[in-house]
Enzyme design. Structure first.
Site, PDB file in Angstrom:
ATOM      1  N   ASP A   1       0.841  -1.209   0.000  1.00  0.00           N
ATOM      2  CA  ASP A   1       0.000   0.000   0.000  1.00  0.00           C
ATOM      3  C   ASP A   1       0.871   1.251   0.000  1.00  0.00           C
ATOM      4  O   ASP A   1       0.648   2.184   0.771  1.00  0.00           O
ATOM      5  CB  ASP A   1      -0.934  -0.010   1.211  1.00  0.00           C
ATOM      6  CG  ASP A   1      -2.070   1.012   1.075  1.00  0.00           C
ATOM      7  OD1 ASP A   1      -2.415   1.361  -0.074  1.00  0.00           O
ATOM      8  OD2 ASP A   1      -2.602   1.454   2.100  1.00  0.00           O
TER       9      ASP A   1
ATOM     10  N   LYS B   1       2.010   4.719  -1.086  1.00  0.00           N
ATOM     11  CA  LYS B   1       1.411   5.917  -1.662  1.00  0.00           C
ATOM     12  C   LYS B   1       1.953   7.115  -0.884  1.00  0.00           C
ATOM     13  O   LYS B   1       2.525   6.938   0.210  1.00  0.00           O
ATOM     14  CB  LYS B   1      -0.117   5.855  -1.576  1.00  0.00           C
ATOM     15  CG  LYS B   1      -0.670   5.627  -0.183  1.00  0.00           C
ATOM     16  CD  LYS B   1      -2.172   5.418  -0.228  1.00  0.00           C
ATOM     17  CE  LYS B   1      -2.721   5.092   1.172  1.00  0.00           C
ATOM     18  NZ  LYS B   1      -4.181   4.875   1.148  1.00  0.00           N
TER      19      LYS B   1
ATOM     20  N   ASN C   1       1.395   7.369   2.849  1.00  0.00           N
ATOM     21  CA  ASN C   1       2.071   6.410   3.727  1.00  0.00           C
ATOM     22  C   ASN C   1       3.582   6.594   3.738  1.00  0.00           C
ATOM     23  O   ASN C   1       4.318   5.699   4.167  1.00  0.00           O
ATOM     24  CB  ASN C   1       1.724   4.980   3.316  1.00  0.00           C
ATOM     25  CG  ASN C   1       0.299   4.614   3.680  1.00  0.00           C
ATOM     26  OD1 ASN C   1      -0.315   5.254   4.532  1.00  0.00           O
ATOM     27  ND2 ASN C   1      -0.229   3.602   3.021  1.00  0.00           N
TER      28      ASN C   1
ATOM     29  N   ASP D   1       2.709   2.815   7.819  1.00  0.00           N
ATOM     30  CA  ASP D   1       1.408   2.166   7.663  1.00  0.00           C
ATOM     31  C   ASP D   1       1.507   0.792   7.017  1.00  0.00           C
ATOM     32  O   ASP D   1       1.299   0.627   5.817  1.00  0.00           O
ATOM     33  CB  ASP D   1       0.442   3.045   6.875  1.00  0.00           C
ATOM     34  CG  ASP D   1      -1.004   2.586   7.063  1.00  0.00           C
ATOM     35  OD1 ASP D   1      -1.196   1.493   7.617  1.00  0.00           O
ATOM     36  OD2 ASP D   1      -1.917   3.316   6.658  1.00  0.00           O
TER      37      ASP D   1
ATOM     38  N   THR E   1      -4.534   0.820  -2.767  1.00  0.00           N
ATOM     39  CA  THR E   1      -5.297   1.996  -3.171  1.00  0.00           C
ATOM     40  C   THR E   1      -5.369   2.022  -4.694  1.00  0.00           C
ATOM     41  O   THR E   1      -4.347   1.900  -5.358  1.00  0.00           O
ATOM     42  CB  THR E   1      -4.601   3.271  -2.634  1.00  0.00           C
ATOM     43  OG1 THR E   1      -4.433   3.129  -1.217  1.00  0.00           O
ATOM     44  CG2 THR E   1      -5.428   4.495  -2.924  1.00  0.00           C
TER      45      THR E   1
END
Length: 549
Positions: free
Chosen positions: A236, A238, A241, A255, A274
């Protein structure tokens, strides 16, 4: 008034089982403070029953300010009180709040004291806390226990996050200091990242320079390399994070709620992440979907693209009659380009690296080790990176020697640069601003060494307080800029005189997201399908109407 005074005198003499304690100037207050700056009813302290037990809560009723540990509450705002909290009413009165000694305290609260809230998400709230024994400051992420269908997946995600964080130690990975499972939730005590998310930095600056981006990505490559060497896939990645610890762009990967240690088969098949950042193999509509560490390389490629231009490579705004591809289709096809003028100042090596990272075939996609050896990455010397990077994680042979030959091997598709197209910057559709800067005083306790890495200030960002800016496209954003108008966080515009012009709401302005999601796959509902008086284009005439004629 006389009856009111009599009532208060009777209450004072005989006692009254009130639900809380009211502080202020008014005669009815339990604690009366006769100062001009104190409001009639300044604040209220009361009990609130929770699964963990009874908690004291303070609510600010004043216009002058009620402070807890030097942080203002704000009118009609409330917060839970911890043992030892300092309550200040303007500058006239100060109190230290104490719970009874007989009260059972949690393991977390006996070791740490919460100072103030730093942020709030869907599942967790982040607070600034202090270690009672050392005085060192940390961030604590509290996941409250919730009832409902999502409880199981939430708990599983937490266990993954805790297990991964406890096993890592790297300068570019946010490390976990402690964790507590209490009756009211789970507390994760983490390192402080004083400057917040990389996302906020990008939006506030619109984009980063190549030098700034390179500094960030050498750290990201090193952090992900560390995780991949331990069979950990983040899944994840991005800008939200990736956290900044200072204004020198020192970053930490955060995260791990979706992270998972790869098993013997070296792949996982859970669809997560995401949408804008997920790799094409994750979008495969099959139960045999397989993906490995390469998904992190793809996500990093998307973030690299965004850092250099300010908008994502794949977007629903690119859907046109000439390019009828949805976001998912663009990702699965690897359909993106480098439109002018946004990419004109960016060098060819950067584009080559992005091309290799955003390769649809995962087996042909560049690896993290190859990313670190790429000419664009190696353009920066070790001397320029210090003291923000740990030399132990940098190839000692890195230098600019031999770059000429390496660049000659780049296989660039220059046709991707010829496209001239307006794009909507993330800065145009997000309202990001610094809401406050918290001073973190150094706490010196006897016998405890001073902590050099502890930040002296923490920047608190306010992200889209009124929701994302709606109705903004590249075209009308450029027109607004040309006319001297600025976009606000509510979708309204300000003219040159600063007067706000409210934007007319669209038909779906107040549509609930859940309603939209349940419509998926049903298509548009037929309107007046049986109305023989309606007029259609020839190809759209219903069969029933043709038969009647």
């Amino acid at each position: 008034m006389r009856a009111e005074e009599e009532y208060e005198r009777e209450k004072e003499e005989e006692g009254f089982p009130a639900g809380g304690y009211l502080l202020g100037r008014h005669p009815e207050c339990d604690v009366r403070l006769d100062f001009d700056t104190i409001s009639n009813r300044h604040c209220l302290i009361f009990n609130e029953n929770k699964p963990a037990g009874s908690m004291a809560v303070i609510e600010d009723l004043s216009s002058n300010g009620t402070f807890v540990n030097e942080a203002i509450l704000g009118r009609n705002k409330r917060r839970e009180l911890e043992d030892g909290d300092e309550i200040a009413l303007v500058d006239n009165a100060r109190f230290i709040f104490r719970y009874p000694k007989s009260r059972m305290s949690s393991a977390f609260h006996s070791q740490y004291r919460i100072l103030q809230q730093l942020g709030k998400g869907h599942f967790a709230t982040v607070y600034l806390c202090v270690d009672r024994s050392s005085g060192h400051k940390f961030a604590v992420k509290k996941f409250e226990r919730r009832m409902g269908d999502s409880q199981r997946s939430q708990t599983e995600g937490l266990q993954q996050e805790i297990a991964v964080l406890m096993s890592v130690s790297h300068p570019n990975v946010l490390c976990l200091k402690d964790n507590f499972e209490e009756s009211d939730g789970v507390y994760l005590v983490l390192e402080l990242a004083a400057e917040g998310e990389l996302f906020n930095w990008i939006v506030s600056k619109q984009k980063l320079s190549e030098a700034e981006t390179r500094k960030v990505f050498i750290q990201l490559f090193q952090g992900i390399k560390y995780l991949h060497e331990r069979n950990i896939v983040h899944r994840d990645i991005k800008p939200e994070n990736i956290l900044l610890t200072d204004k020198n762009l020192s970053v930490k990967i955060a995260d791990f709620g979706l992270a998972k240690i790869i098993g013997e088969e070296s792949f996982t098949t859970t669809l997560c992440g995401t949408p804008s950042y997920v790799a094409p193999e994750i979008l495969e509509n099959t139960k045999h979907r397989k993906y490995t560490r390469a998904v992190d390389v793809w996500s990093l490629g998307v973030v690299l693209y965004i850092c250099l231009c300010g908008f994502p490579p794949f977007s629903d705004e690119l859907y046109t009659p000439e390019r009828p591809y949805t976001l998912a289709q663009q990702i699965k096809m690897g359909h993106f380009d480098y439109p002018s003028p946004y990419w004109d100042p960016v060098g060819d090596p950067a584009l080559d690296l992005i091309d290799r990272m955003l390769t649809v075939d995962a087996e042909k996609r560049i690896t993290i080790d190859e990313c670190l050896q790429h000419p664009w990455t190696r353009n920066l010397s070790l001397a320029d990176l210090q003291p923000h990077l740990n030399r132990a994680y940098i190839n000692p042979e890195d230098s600019t020697n031999g770059l000429t030959g390496a660049i000659g091997s780049l296989k660039m598709d220059f046709s991707k640069r010829k496209i001239k197209r307006q794009r909507t910057l993330l800065a145009n559709i997000n309202d990001i601003r610094v809401s406050k800067v918290i001073e973190v005083p150094k706490t010196e306790l006897p016998g405890q060494p001073e902590r050099q890495s502890s930040p002296s200030k923490i920047t608190i960002w306010d992200k889209n307080p009124n929701g994302k800016v709606k109705g903004v496209t590249a075209k009308n954003a450029a027109a607004a800029k040309a006319n001297g108008a600025t976009q606000t966080g509510t979708g309204a515009k300000k003219d040159k005189k600063g007067v706000t012009k409210k934007k007319e709401e669209g038909p779906a302005e107040h549509r609930q997201e859940e309603e939209f999601m349940t419509m998926g796959g049903k298509g548009d509902m037929p309107l007046f399908a049986d109305d023989v008086n309606s007029r259609y284009v020839a190809a759209e005439v219903p069969q029933k109407e043709i038969d009647e004629k």
